[in-house]
Design a protein around this motif. Structure first.
Motif, PDB file in Angstrom:
ATOM      1  N   LEU A 159      44.464 -24.272  31.743  1.00  0.00           N
ATOM      2  CA  LEU A 159      43.236 -24.420  31.870  1.00  0.00           C
ATOM      3  C   LEU A 159      42.989 -25.229  33.220  1.00  0.00           C
ATOM      4  CD1 LEU A 159      40.248 -24.782  30.841  1.00  0.00           C
ATOM      5  CD2 LEU A 159      40.878 -26.927  29.955  1.00  0.00           C
ATOM      6  N   ALA A 160      42.184 -24.594  34.106  1.00  0.00           N
ATOM      7  CA  ALA A 160      42.035 -24.846  35.692  1.00  0.00           C
ATOM      8  C   ALA A 160      40.420 -25.558  35.704  1.00  0.00           C
ATOM      9  CB  ALA A 160      42.569 -24.102  36.529  1.00  0.00           C
ATOM     10  N   VAL A 161      40.298 -26.705  36.063  1.00  0.00           N
ATOM     11  CA  VAL A 161      38.989 -27.187  36.373  1.00  0.00           C
ATOM     12  C   VAL A 161      39.194 -28.073  37.541  1.00  0.00           C
ATOM     13  CG1 VAL A 161      37.952 -26.940  33.985  1.00  0.00           C
ATOM     14  CG2 VAL A 161      39.292 -29.167  34.754  1.00  0.00           C
ATOM     15  N   PRO A 162      38.013 -28.214  38.356  1.00  0.00           N
ATOM     16  CA  PRO A 162      37.771 -28.978  39.563  1.00  0.00           C
ATOM     17  C   PRO A 162      37.787 -30.501  39.187  1.00  0.00           C
ATOM     18  CG  PRO A 162      36.303 -27.430  39.759  1.00  0.00           C
ATOM     19  CD  PRO A 162      36.645 -27.285  38.395  1.00  0.00           C
ATOM     20  N   VAL A 163      37.155 -30.844  37.931  1.00  0.00           N
ATOM     21  CA  VAL A 163      37.008 -32.188  37.709  1.00  0.00           C
ATOM     22  C   VAL A 163      36.718 -32.257  35.989  1.00  0.00           C
ATOM     23  CG1 VAL A 163      34.192 -31.876  37.863  1.00  0.00           C
ATOM     24  CG2 VAL A 163      35.354 -34.233  37.987  1.00  0.00           C
ATOM     25  N   CYS A 164      36.941 -33.245  35.510  1.00  0.00           N
ATOM     26  CA  CYS A 164      36.980 -33.512  34.075  1.00  0.00           C
ATOM     27  C   CYS A 164      36.758 -35.020  33.786  1.00  0.00           C
ATOM     28  CB  CYS A 164      38.045 -32.704  33.139  1.00  0.00           C
ATOM     29  SG  CYS A 164      39.358 -33.594  33.273  1.00  0.00           S
ATOM     30  N   ALA A 165      36.173 -35.473  32.639  1.00  0.00           N
ATOM     31  CA  ALA A 165      36.010 -36.934  32.170  1.00  0.00           C
ATOM     32  C   ALA A 165      37.564 -37.094  31.709  1.00  0.00           C
ATOM     33  CB  ALA A 165      35.234 -36.870  30.835  1.00  0.00           C
ATOM     34  N   PRO A 166      38.101 -38.042  31.952  1.00  0.00           N
ATOM     35  CA  PRO A 166      39.596 -38.619  31.552  1.00  0.00           C
ATOM     36  C   PRO A 166      39.616 -38.602  30.070  1.00  0.00           C
ATOM     37  CG  PRO A 166      38.627 -40.255  33.080  1.00  0.00           C
ATOM     38  CD  PRO A 166      37.618 -39.375  32.649  1.00  0.00           C
ATOM     39  N   ALA A 167      38.917 -38.764  29.367  1.00  0.00           N
ATOM     40  CA  ALA A 167      39.210 -38.719  27.955  1.00  0.00           C
ATOM     41  C   ALA A 167      39.275 -37.279  27.346  1.00  0.00           C
ATOM     42  CB  ALA A 167      38.152 -39.356  26.928  1.00  0.00           C
ATOM     43  N   THR A 168      38.520 -36.428  28.233  1.00  0.00           N
ATOM     44  CA  THR A 168      38.375 -34.934  27.628  1.00  0.00           C
ATOM     45  C   THR A 168      39.695 -34.224  28.415  1.00  0.00           C
ATOM     46  OG1 THR A 168      36.020 -34.685  28.024  1.00  0.00           O
ATOM     47  CG2 THR A 168      37.256 -32.849  28.287  1.00  0.00           C
ATOM     48  N   GLY A 169      40.151 -34.862  29.478  1.00  0.00           N
ATOM     49  CA  GLY A 169      41.416 -34.272  29.966  1.00  0.00           C
ATOM     50  C   GLY A 169      42.554 -34.653  29.183  1.00  0.00           C
ATOM     51  N   ASP A 170      42.779 -35.834  28.468  1.00  0.00           N
ATOM     52  CA  ASP A 170      43.831 -35.954  27.587  1.00  0.00           C
ATOM     53  C   ASP A 170      43.654 -35.304  26.419  1.00  0.00           C
ATOM     54  OD1 ASP A 170      44.219 -38.028  29.065  1.00  0.00           O
ATOM     55  OD2 ASP A 170      43.395 -39.890  28.100  1.00  0.00           O
ATOM     56  N   LEU A 171      42.416 -34.836  25.969  1.00  0.00           N
ATOM     57  CA  LEU A 171      42.340 -33.921  24.806  1.00  0.00           C
ATOM     58  C   LEU A 171      42.771 -32.547  24.964  1.00  0.00           C
ATOM     59  CD1 LEU A 171      41.105 -33.702  21.666  1.00  0.00           C
ATOM     60  CD2 LEU A 171      38.948 -32.990  23.012  1.00  0.00           C
ATOM     61  N   MET A 172      42.331 -31.935  26.187  1.00  0.00           N
ATOM     62  CA  MET A 172      42.617 -30.867  26.673  1.00  0.00           C
ATOM     63  C   MET A 172      44.357 -30.542  26.755  1.00  0.00           C
ATOM     64  SD  MET A 172      40.198 -28.854  26.950  1.00  0.00           S
ATOM     65  CE  MET A 172      39.059 -29.798  25.586  1.00  0.00           C
ATOM     66  N   ARG A 173      45.087 -31.509  26.993  1.00  0.00           N
ATOM     67  CA  ARG A 173      46.492 -31.454  27.214  1.00  0.00           C
ATOM     68  C   ARG A 173      47.207 -30.877  25.831  1.00  0.00           C
ATOM     69  NH1 ARG A 173      45.077 -35.321  30.947  1.00  0.00           N
ATOM     70  NH2 ARG A 173      45.678 -34.782  33.171  1.00  0.00           N
ATOM     71  N   SER A 174      46.536 -31.347  24.663  1.00  0.00           N
ATOM     72  CA  SER A 174      46.932 -31.102  23.589  1.00  0.00           C
ATOM     73  C   SER A 174      46.713 -29.509  23.349  1.00  0.00           C
ATOM     74  CB  SER A 174      46.541 -31.899  22.597  1.00  0.00           C
ATOM     75  OG  SER A 174      45.232 -32.110  22.311  1.00  0.00           O
ATOM     76  N   GLU A 175      45.632 -28.854  23.847  1.00  0.00           N
ATOM     77  CA  GLU A 175      45.292 -27.604  23.616  1.00  0.00           C
ATOM     78  C   GLU A 175      45.882 -26.391  24.410  1.00  0.00           C
ATOM     79  OE1 GLU A 175      43.399 -27.052  21.098  1.00  0.00           O
ATOM     80  OE2 GLU A 175      42.408 -28.803  20.567  1.00  0.00           O
ATOM     81  N   THR A 176      46.521 -26.732  25.651  1.00  0.00           N
ATOM     82  CA  THR A 176      46.878 -25.765  26.403  1.00  0.00           C
ATOM     83  C   THR A 176      48.358 -26.360  27.075  1.00  0.00           C
ATOM     84  OG1 THR A 176      46.148 -24.979  28.418  1.00  0.00           O
ATOM     85  CG2 THR A 176      45.754 -27.312  28.356  1.00  0.00           C
ATOM     86  N   ASP A 177      49.000 -25.142  27.566  1.00  0.00           N
ATOM     87  CA  ASP A 177      50.228 -25.649  28.151  1.00  0.00           C
ATOM     88  C   ASP A 177      50.207 -26.259  29.423  1.00  0.00           C
ATOM     89  OD1 ASP A 177      51.570 -23.855  26.208  1.00  0.00           O
ATOM     90  OD2 ASP A 177      50.971 -22.030  27.026  1.00  0.00           O
ATOM     91  N   ASP A 178      49.291 -26.186  30.178  1.00  0.00           N
ATOM     92  CA  ASP A 178      49.018 -26.837  31.384  1.00  0.00           C
ATOM     93  C   ASP A 178      47.810 -27.103  31.551  1.00  0.00           C
ATOM     94  OD1 ASP A 178      51.877 -26.970  32.720  1.00  0.00           O
ATOM     95  OD2 ASP A 178      51.696 -24.980  31.930  1.00  0.00           O
ATOM     96  N   LEU A 179      47.384 -28.143  32.090  1.00  0.00           N
ATOM     97  CA  LEU A 179      46.103 -28.594  32.426  1.00  0.00           C
ATOM     98  C   LEU A 179      45.882 -28.893  33.997  1.00  0.00           C
ATOM     99  CD1 LEU A 179      42.889 -29.152  32.366  1.00  0.00           C
ATOM    100  CD2 LEU A 179      43.773 -31.889  31.725  1.00  0.00           C
ATOM    101  N   VAL A 180      45.236 -28.144  34.953  1.00  0.00           N
ATOM    102  CA  VAL A 180      45.123 -28.225  36.122  1.00  0.00           C
ATOM    103  C   VAL A 180      43.685 -28.853  36.503  1.00  0.00           C
ATOM    104  CG1 VAL A 180      45.304 -27.311  38.435  1.00  0.00           C
ATOM    105  CG2 VAL A 180      46.786 -26.348  36.813  1.00  0.00           C
ATOM    106  N   CYS A 181      43.836 -30.024  36.697  1.00  0.00           N
ATOM    107  CA  CYS A 181      42.328 -30.668  36.959  1.00  0.00           C
ATOM    108  C   CYS A 181      42.555 -31.468  38.096  1.00  0.00           C
ATOM    109  CB  CYS A 181      41.886 -31.518  35.800  1.00  0.00           C
ATOM    110  SG  CYS A 181      40.388 -32.597  36.103  1.00  0.00           S
ATOM    111  N   LEU A 182      41.865 -31.147  39.134  1.00  0.00           N
ATOM    112  CA  LEU A 182      41.640 -31.999  40.662  1.00  0.00           C
ATOM    113  C   LEU A 182      41.346 -33.343  40.720  1.00  0.00           C
ATOM    114  CD1 LEU A 182      40.546 -29.246  42.841  1.00  0.00           C
ATOM    115  CD2 LEU A 182      43.020 -29.664  42.174  1.00  0.00           C
ATOM    116  N   GLN A 183      40.569 -33.751  39.800  1.00  0.00           N
ATOM    117  CA  GLN A 183      40.181 -35.257  39.507  1.00  0.00           C
ATOM    118  C   GLN A 183      39.602 -35.677  38.210  1.00  0.00           C
ATOM    119  OE1 GLN A 183      36.876 -36.405  42.221  1.00  0.00           O
ATOM    120  NE2 GLN A 183      36.474 -34.540  42.469  1.00  0.00           N
TER     121      GLN A 183
END
Length: 217
Positions: A159-183
């Motif tokens: 999952l690649a996104v420029p920006v995300c809410a921190p709590a959402t980023g934590d949640l996405m890490r359990s749903e994908t092999d890799d999270l690429v979030c720039l901030q």
């Protein structure tokens, strides 16, 4: 850190992903964008990786009277994915949202026909799949999309996104092999606050980008 527009954000993401490509970590990549906003972000990534681009159409299920607040999402003909905690807090039931789901499902299929036309749905199995959006607030739409893709057995799901809410980023890490979030800013309020230009993306822009970078099966 702010992005001038979605293309700028996509170029910054592409630089990050090119590092992985140089190491040979992105085998047979396929870039899938969540329309509409994810498409202009995904285009520079597809060009940089020389990968095909297509869309994965998902629709948000909003709170009645506040449609911009997502409490669920649908992808294809999959059952709705809901934020159960939000449903309980708001005193909502799935039955009450049935009409909203039906309306969004109709719009989902309309967009699939408009964006893809006669092109086949691209093959996901055994590929490196990079799902792209312009940012994540609650992340419920991206989560539904990731689960839809996971059932198709990709070799790797990013999952690649420029920006995300921190709590959402934590949640996405359990749903994908890799999270690429720039901030992941602590003071996150809305995706648009991190763009100088965050205009509505229309169907014509989406179809124009896809015509130039369409996926092959």
């Amino acid at each position: 850190m702010r992005f001038h527009d979605r293309r700028h954000a996509g170029e910054d993401l592409a630089l990050r992903l090119m590092e992985w490509a140089a190491d040979g970590d992105l085998v047979n990549p396929l870039v899938l964008a969540l329309p509409r906003g994810g498409v202009p972000v995904a285009a520079p990534i597809a060009r940089a990786l020389r990968a095909p681009l297509d869309v994965l159409v998902a629709r948000k299920i909003g709170v009645p009277g506040r449609p911009e607040t997502g409490i669920g999402a649908i992808v294809g003909d999959d059952p709705p994915l809901y934020d159960r905690q939000a449903l309980e807090m708001l005193g909502l039931s799935e039955d009450r949202l049935g009409a909203d789901v039906a309306r969004e499902r109709t719009e989902l299929h309309r967009r699939e026909r408009r964006y893809r036309g006669d092109r086949p749905v691209p093959r996901v199995t055994d590929r490196t799949v990079i799902l792209v959006d312009d940012g994540l607030a609650t992340g419920v739409t991206a989560r539904a999309a990731l689960r839809h893709l996971r059932r198709q057995d990709p070799a790797r799901l990013i999952l690649a996104v420029p920006v995300c809410a921190p709590a959402t980023g934590d949640l996405m890490r359990s749903e994908t092999d890799d999270l690429v979030c720039l901030q992941e800013p602590r003071d996150f309020f809305a995706v648009g606050q991190y763009y100088d230009k965050f205009d509505q993306v229309d169907d014509e822009e989406v179809t124009g980008i896809l015509r130039s970078l369409s996926a092959t099966a």
